[in-house]
Design a protein around this motif. Structure first.
Motif, PDB file in Angstrom:
ATOM      1  N   MET A 171       0.748  -0.883  -0.029  1.00 33.46           N
ATOM      2  CA  MET A 171      -0.100  -0.226  -0.091  1.00 33.46           C
ATOM      3  C   MET A 171       1.598   0.979  -0.342  1.00 33.46           C
ATOM      4  O   MET A 171       0.211   2.570  -0.228  1.00 33.46           O
ATOM      5  N   VAL A 172       2.337   0.894   0.053  1.00 31.77           N
ATOM      6  CA  VAL A 172       3.047   2.554   0.265  1.00 31.77           C
ATOM      7  C   VAL A 172       3.299   3.413  -1.116  1.00 31.77           C
ATOM      8  O   VAL A 172       3.372   4.362  -0.936  1.00 31.77           O
ATOM      9  N   VAL A 173       2.450   2.305  -2.367  1.00 29.99           N
ATOM     10  CA  VAL A 173       2.918   3.182  -3.553  1.00 29.99           C
ATOM     11  C   VAL A 173       1.923   3.890  -3.397  1.00 29.99           C
ATOM     12  O   VAL A 173       1.821   4.813  -3.895  1.00 29.99           O
ATOM     13  N   TYR A 174       1.045   4.401  -2.597  1.00 28.73           N
ATOM     14  CA  TYR A 174      -0.248   5.371  -3.167  1.00 28.73           C
ATOM     15  C   TYR A 174       0.460   6.464  -2.220  1.00 28.73           C
ATOM     16  O   TYR A 174       0.066   7.052  -1.998  1.00 28.73           O
ATOM     17  N   GLY A 175       1.535   6.353  -1.607  1.00 32.50           N
ATOM     18  CA  GLY A 175       1.753   7.654  -0.705  1.00 32.50           C
ATOM     19  C   GLY A 175       0.894   8.280   0.426  1.00 32.50           C
ATOM     20  O   GLY A 175       0.138   7.080   1.189  1.00 32.50           O
ATOM     21  N   VAL A 185      -9.449   4.141  -0.726  1.00 30.84           N
ATOM     22  CA  VAL A 185      -7.800   3.897  -1.538  1.00 30.84           C
ATOM     23  C   VAL A 185      -9.056   3.163  -2.879  1.00 30.84           C
ATOM     24  O   VAL A 185      -8.363   2.032  -2.531  1.00 30.84           O
ATOM     25  N   THR A 186      -8.627   2.870  -3.994  1.00 34.68           N
ATOM     26  CA  THR A 186      -8.574   1.879  -4.280  1.00 34.68           C
ATOM     27  C   THR A 186      -7.686   1.886  -5.793  1.00 34.68           C
ATOM     28  O   THR A 186      -6.943   2.626  -5.943  1.00 34.68           O
ATOM     29  N   GLU A 187      -7.650   0.530  -6.626  1.00 36.65           N
ATOM     30  CA  GLU A 187      -6.601   0.755  -7.743  1.00 36.65           C
ATOM     31  C   GLU A 187      -6.269   1.614  -8.710  1.00 36.65           C
ATOM     32  O   GLU A 187      -4.957   2.116  -8.647  1.00 36.65           O
ATOM     33  N   ASP A 188      -7.420   2.224  -8.798  1.00 31.34           N
ATOM     34  CA  ASP A 188      -7.015   3.188  -9.571  1.00 31.34           C
ATOM     35  C   ASP A 188      -6.634   4.680  -9.017  1.00 31.34           C
ATOM     36  O   ASP A 188      -6.604   5.648 -10.350  1.00 31.34           O
ATOM     37  N   ALA A 189      -6.157   4.754  -7.880  1.00 34.29           N
ATOM     38  CA  ALA A 189      -5.852   6.328  -7.391  1.00 34.29           C
ATOM     39  C   ALA A 189      -4.434   6.347  -8.222  1.00 34.29           C
ATOM     40  O   ALA A 189      -3.702   5.386  -7.917  1.00 34.29           O
ATOM     41  N   ALA A 190      -4.123   7.973  -8.023  1.00 32.85           N
ATOM     42  CA  ALA A 190      -3.125   7.961  -8.642  1.00 32.85           C
ATOM     43  C   ALA A 190      -1.554   7.111  -7.440  1.00 32.85           C
ATOM     44  O   ALA A 190      -1.964   7.183  -6.359  1.00 32.85           O
ATOM     45  N   LEU A 191      -0.421   6.752  -8.179  1.00 32.34           N
ATOM     46  CA  LEU A 191       0.668   6.091  -7.312  1.00 32.34           C
ATOM     47  C   LEU A 191       1.354   7.091  -7.248  1.00 32.34           C
ATOM     48  O   LEU A 191       1.953   8.357  -7.703  1.00 32.34           O
ATOM     49  N   ASP A 192       2.379   7.668  -5.626  1.00 30.68           N
ATOM     50  CA  ASP A 192       2.810   8.464  -5.207  1.00 30.68           C
ATOM     51  C   ASP A 192       4.314   7.575  -3.386  1.00 30.68           C
ATOM     52  O   ASP A 192       3.589   8.245  -2.748  1.00 30.68           O
ATOM     53  N   PRO A 193       4.635   7.196  -4.670  1.00 24.19           N
ATOM     54  CA  PRO A 193       5.494   6.848  -3.438  1.00 24.19           C
ATOM     55  C   PRO A 193       6.113   8.141  -2.624  1.00 24.19           C
ATOM     56  O   PRO A 193       7.120   8.398  -3.777  1.00 24.19           O
ATOM     57  N   ARG A 194       6.320   7.879  -1.154  1.00 25.22           N
ATOM     58  CA  ARG A 194       7.640   8.950  -0.900  1.00 25.22           C
ATOM     59  C   ARG A 194       8.496   8.459   0.076  1.00 25.22           C
ATOM     60  O   ARG A 194       8.985   9.818   1.041  1.00 25.22           O
ATOM     61  N   ASN A 195       9.370   7.121  -0.348  1.00 22.90           N
ATOM     62  CA  ASN A 195      10.122   6.895   0.611  1.00 22.90           C
ATOM     63  C   ASN A 195      11.032   5.581  -0.542  1.00 22.90           C
ATOM     64  O   ASN A 195      10.070   5.563  -0.761  1.00 22.90           O
ATOM     65  N   VAL A 196      11.769   5.265  -0.048  1.00 25.21           N
ATOM     66  CA  VAL A 196      13.177   4.859  -0.865  1.00 25.21           C
ATOM     67  C   VAL A 196      11.929   3.077  -0.691  1.00 25.21           C
ATOM     68  O   VAL A 196      11.922   2.582  -1.716  1.00 25.21           O
ATOM     69  N   TYR A 197      11.814   2.018   0.070  1.00 28.58           N
ATOM     70  CA  TYR A 197      11.259   1.522  -0.130  1.00 28.58           C
ATOM     71  C   TYR A 197      10.185   1.411  -0.727  1.00 28.58           C
ATOM     72  O   TYR A 197       9.837   0.334  -1.944  1.00 28.58           O
ATOM     73  N   ALA A 198       8.624   2.190  -0.705  1.00 28.53           N
ATOM     74  CA  ALA A 198       7.705   2.717  -1.380  1.00 28.53           C
ATOM     75  C   ALA A 198       8.000   2.754  -3.035  1.00 28.53           C
ATOM     76  O   ALA A 198       7.448   2.544  -3.869  1.00 28.53           O
ATOM     77  N   ALA A 199       9.564   3.751  -3.234  1.00 32.76           N
ATOM     78  CA  ALA A 199       9.668   3.179  -4.710  1.00 32.76           C
ATOM     79  C   ALA A 199       9.696   2.823  -5.254  1.00 32.76           C
ATOM     80  O   ALA A 199      10.381   2.027  -6.142  1.00 32.76           O
ATOM     81  N   THR A 200      11.410   1.526  -4.868  1.00 36.99           N
ATOM     82  CA  THR A 200      11.421   0.231  -5.093  1.00 36.99           C
ATOM     83  C   THR A 200      10.141  -1.033  -4.938  1.00 36.99           C
ATOM     84  O   THR A 200      10.446  -1.116  -6.281  1.00 36.99           O
ATOM     85  N   LYS A 201       8.731  -0.453  -4.289  1.00 41.07           N
ATOM     86  CA  LYS A 201       8.178  -1.865  -4.531  1.00 41.07           C
ATOM     87  C   LYS A 201       7.478  -1.273  -5.962  1.00 41.07           C
ATOM     88  O   LYS A 201       6.989  -1.746  -6.667  1.00 41.07           O
ATOM     89  N   LEU A 202       6.931   0.098  -6.040  1.00 39.48           N
ATOM     90  CA  LEU A 202       6.708   0.696  -7.529  1.00 39.48           C
ATOM     91  C   LEU A 202       7.275   0.117  -8.766  1.00 39.48           C
ATOM     92  O   LEU A 202       7.044  -0.505  -9.417  1.00 39.48           O
ATOM     93  N   HIS A 203       9.114   0.507  -8.617  1.00 37.51           N
ATOM     94  CA  HIS A 203       9.134  -0.066  -9.474  1.00 37.51           C
ATOM     95  C   HIS A 203       9.306  -2.376  -9.075  1.00 37.51           C
ATOM     96  O   HIS A 203       9.222  -2.186 -10.499  1.00 37.51           O
ATOM     97  N   GLN A 204       9.070  -2.400  -8.695  1.00 38.33           N
ATOM     98  CA  GLN A 204       8.379  -3.704  -8.881  1.00 38.33           C
ATOM     99  C   GLN A 204       7.225  -3.978  -9.863  1.00 38.33           C
ATOM    100  O   GLN A 204       7.089  -5.248 -10.700  1.00 38.33           O
TER     101      GLN A 204
END
Length: 366
Positions: free
Chosen positions: A129-133, A178-197
């Motif tokens: 869920m961290v990909v949502y910021g 939050v639903t899956e179509d929400a804007a993605l907004d990772p706000r730390n390094v871990y979150a950024a790497t999960k979105l990268h995955q």
């Protein structure tokens, strides 16, 4: 279902119940886990996983998927892969960034490249869920209006105890699911790497014609929760304090909203996602939130754990960490609707299980 399921990170917190659920479903399971010591005490698998490792349909490969040849050998005859191996948590400092990028980004890329070479077409990726910021909000003036994406919280606001994100009118925004179509907004390094995955897996699906389910776990808790590490989650930190007869220290004002989902429910979601076909065309990726559907605050979690252990009441400190988000809770309706999955462990029951499972632990009575 039956066949060979490969579970990377399968000796870990989420991996162990996932392997157990797979065996119950009739799968043979190959677990690939590096048993890295910052996750596994002394580089050994937990007692819970050790009880599974001798099962005739379980094969344990102790190796890092980034090492040459490991990923190809692991997935070569697999029917599906559940990719859980990752470095988790907010991190201690930005010095952790290279390890997050290598573990989560390069590790995932190695698994995907091997799957492409070996012709394995079904994948489940553990996202977060961290990909949502900061989640999703509406303004207090127009609660039925369009969602509002808040900017990062300002240090000066946090210093004066204003923890909720503020809207354009200066009033606190109202958090919504939050639903899956929400804007993605990772706000730390871990979150950024999960979105990268997620991006890597989506690219793999398009190129190979494979199908991937991207499972955005919410705050996972339950027996086997990692402890004794600076990367542990908030429930483990609270339990560690209570084990030493100290009051859990709750940051901010304790009002941070989260969805705490039991690890057994996450494991069942993994298996449902492996077997799900839906109406997906080859070459597609589908994101699913995985949560309990119950909203609780971090302060509530601390209080429940203190009551269950008979320990001291939590202390609300007003401290904060830059990079933490205030509220993020999601709707898991898509997963329920498209797969038939439903969580089975209520919050109070899960807290009692967590307390009873800790070393020497049992839930307080009365």
């Amino acid at each position: 279902m039956s066949g060979l399921l490969v579970v990377t990170g399968g000796a870990g917190f989420v991996g162990t119940p996932t392997v157990r659920a797979a065996l119950e479903d009739g799968w043979s399971v190959r677990v690939v886990d590096s048993l890295r010591p910052d996750v596994h005490a002394a580089g050994r698998a937990s007692e819970a996983f050790a009880a599974l490792a001798d099962h005739p349909r379980v094969e344990l490969v102790v190796a890092d998927v980034r090492d040459p040849g490991v990923a190809d050998a692991a997935v070569g005859d697999a029917d599906a892969v559940v990719h859980l191996a990752a470095k988790v948590g907010l991190g201690v400092s930005f010095d952790d960034a290279p390890d997050y990028a290598a573990s989560n980004g390069t590790g995932t890329a190695c698994v995907l490249a091997a799957m492409a070479r070996q012709g394995v077409a079904r994948l489940v990726v553990a996202s977060s869920m961290v990909v949502y910021g900061e989640g999703r909000y509406v303004t207090a003036a127009d609660p039925s209006g369009p969602p509002c994406q808040p900017p990062p919280r300002r240090t000066e606001d946090l210093e004066r105890g204003v923890f909720d994100p503020l809207g354009p009118d200066g009033r606190p925004l109202v958090p919504v699911l939050v639903t899956e179509d929400a804007a993605l907004d990772p706000r730390n390094v871990y979150a950024a790497t999960k979105l990268h995955q997620e991006h890597l897996a989506s690219s793999w699906a398009r190129v190979t014609g494979g199908t991937v389910a991207l499972l955005r776990y919410h705050n996972v808790y339950g027996p086997g929760l990692p402890a004794g590490t600076p990367y542990a989650g908030v429930a483990a930190l609270f339990l560690d304090a209570l084990a030493r007869s100290r009051a859990p220290r709750v940051f901010e004002d304790g009002g941070q909203r989260r969805d705490f989902v039991h690890v057994d429910d996450v494991a069942s979601a993994n298996l449902v996602a492996v077997g799900w076909t839906g109406d997906q065309a080859p070459g597609s990726a589908r994101a699913f939130n995985v949560g309990s559907g119950e909203v609780h605050t971090v302060g509530e979690l601390a209080s429940e754990l203190a009551a269950a252990t008979g320990g001291p009441s939590p202390v609300v400190t007003g401290e904060y960490r830059l990079g933490d988000v205030r509220h993020v809770t999601a709707s898991s309706e898509r997963l329920r609707r498209e797969t038939g999955w439903a969580p089975g462990v209520a919050f109070a029951d899960g807290v009692r299980q967590l307390v009873a499972a800790r070393p020497g632990g049992r839930a307080a009575v009365g």
